[in-house]
Design a protein around this motif. Structure first.
Motif, PDB file in Angstrom:
ATOM      1  N   VAL A   1     -11.012 -14.058 -29.980  1.00 15.77           N
ATOM      2  CA  VAL A   1     -10.191 -15.099 -29.658  1.00 15.77           C
ATOM      3  C   VAL A   1      -9.684 -15.159 -28.311  1.00 15.77           C
ATOM      4  O   VAL A   1      -9.289 -13.951 -27.810  1.00 15.77           O
TER       5      VAL A   1
ATOM      6  N   CYS B   1     -10.046 -12.099 -34.984  1.00 15.55           N
ATOM      7  CA  CYS B   1      -9.481 -12.811 -36.016  1.00 15.55           C
ATOM      8  C   CYS B   1     -10.484 -12.834 -37.146  1.00 15.55           C
ATOM      9  O   CYS B   1     -11.557 -12.950 -36.737  1.00 15.55           O
TER      10      CYS B   1
ATOM     11  N   THR C   1      -9.224 -20.566 -28.172  1.00 13.05           N
ATOM     12  CA  THR C   1     -10.617 -20.850 -28.792  1.00 13.05           C
ATOM     13  C   THR C   1     -11.183 -19.557 -29.440  1.00 13.05           C
ATOM     14  O   THR C   1     -10.754 -18.427 -29.391  1.00 13.05           O
ATOM     15  N   MET C   2     -12.176 -19.799 -30.438  1.00  8.34           N
ATOM     16  CA  MET C   2     -12.800 -18.631 -30.931  1.00  8.34           C
ATOM     17  C   MET C   2     -14.087 -18.727 -30.695  1.00  8.34           C
ATOM     18  O   MET C   2     -14.787 -19.973 -30.715  1.00  8.34           O
TER      19      MET C   2
ATOM     20  N   PRO D   1     -12.772 -15.394 -38.922  1.00 11.47           N
ATOM     21  CA  PRO D   1     -13.217 -16.454 -38.451  1.00 11.47           C
ATOM     22  C   PRO D   1     -13.105 -17.623 -39.707  1.00 11.47           C
ATOM     23  O   PRO D   1     -12.764 -18.735 -39.617  1.00 11.47           O
TER      24      PRO D   1
ATOM     25  N   LEU E   1      -9.150 -23.729 -31.964  1.00 14.91           N
ATOM     26  CA  LEU E   1      -8.424 -23.178 -33.149  1.00 14.91           C
ATOM     27  C   LEU E   1      -7.559 -24.269 -33.596  1.00 14.91           C
ATOM     28  O   LEU E   1      -6.570 -24.439 -32.721  1.00 14.91           O
TER      29      LEU E   1
ATOM     30  N   SER F   1     -14.010 -12.260 -35.255  1.00 21.95           N
ATOM     31  CA  SER F   1     -14.511 -13.277 -33.968  1.00 21.95           C
ATOM     32  C   SER F   1     -13.586 -13.240 -33.029  1.00 21.95           C
ATOM     33  O   SER F   1     -12.301 -12.974 -32.924  1.00 21.95           O
TER      34      SER F   1
END
Lengths: 76, 164
Positions: free
Chosen positions: B109, B74, B119-120, B76, B151, B107
């Motif tokens: 995910v 995604c 979470t990223m 960021p 996130l 980033s």
């Protein structure tokens, strides 16, 4: 693995462009200085390993696209 | 397994098998080269970007060499407006970056369905040169970022109006 013993202030050459210097030794802590060309990346091993682990975890949890869409939409 | 044709046939379609998206028809010029692979999967050096749902701002970095390897990625900056890092000279050269618009950042995910959380990884962004079609996962080892940042979702309007 090659094992060498060095004293404070002594160096190790890796190839002809990378130098590892023992800056100080205090108890369990060894301070190392590293001289290398810009394009050679240097980092603590556990950081690289944590990225490897994170990528593997992310790839194992690859969800079906409709589940991901559902997840993102549920957050709206 | 994908048998690759010579790069001279850049416009010829090829079929890529994927576990998540079935068989995809792609053109060789869509392929991103990752000369160092990515940490954990160093031997896989060719990827494509798959965006299955045009309305949602996420994509997959899909390996064309390993059908089961697809990372959800995604932008960021959609989630972390203050996210900031410098692309070193060495990395700019390695990625053949000539100007800022060559660069796109993704980033990774990870979604945890049991807890309905995601979470990223901000410690290791995937940086690609969209003009040269090459990429690398950069480790921001001097930063305070971690591999797991929770996130928080922006409201749906904001997510929908930002372009990919």
């Amino acid at each position: 693995m090659l094992v060498l013993t060095r004293k404070k202030g002594e160096s190790i050459m890796i190839g002809d462009q990378i130098e590892l210097v023992v800056i100080s030794v205090e108890g369990d802590l060894v301070k190392l200085g590293i001289k290398a060309p810009q394009q050679v990346e240097i980092f603590r091993k556990e950081i690289y390993q944590s990225i490897q682990a994170a990528n593997r975890e992310a790839s194992e949890k690859t969800l079906k696209i409709d589940e991901v869409s559902k997840f993102f939409k549920s957050k709206e | 397994m994908v048998f690759l044709l010579g790069r001279m046939e850049l416009d010829k379609q090829m079929i890529v098998s994927t576990m998540s998206f079935g068989e995809l028809e792609i053109e060789p010029k869509e392929i991103y080269e990752f000369p160092q692979g990515i940490p954990g999967f160093e031997e896989y050096k060719q990827f494509i970007i798959v965006q299955p749902d045009k309305e949602l701002q996420f994509c997959y970095l899909q390996s064309i060499e390993e059908s089961g390897l697809a990372l959800l990625v995604c932008n960021p900056f959609l989630f972390f407006k203050d996210y900031d890092f410098q692309l070193s000279e060495a990395n700019q050269q390695e990625l053949k970056v000539l100007e800022e618009k060559d660069v796109v950042v993704w980033s990774v995910v990870t979604i945890f369905t049991q807890s309905n959380e995601a979470t990223m990884n901000l410690l290791a962004p995937i940086v690609v040169n969209i003009r040269e079609k090459c990429g690398k996962q950069i480790i921001l080892h001097d930063s305070e970022y971690r591999t797991k940042h929770n996130l928080i979702f922006p409201d749906s309007e904001e997510l929908a109006k930002v372009e990919g």
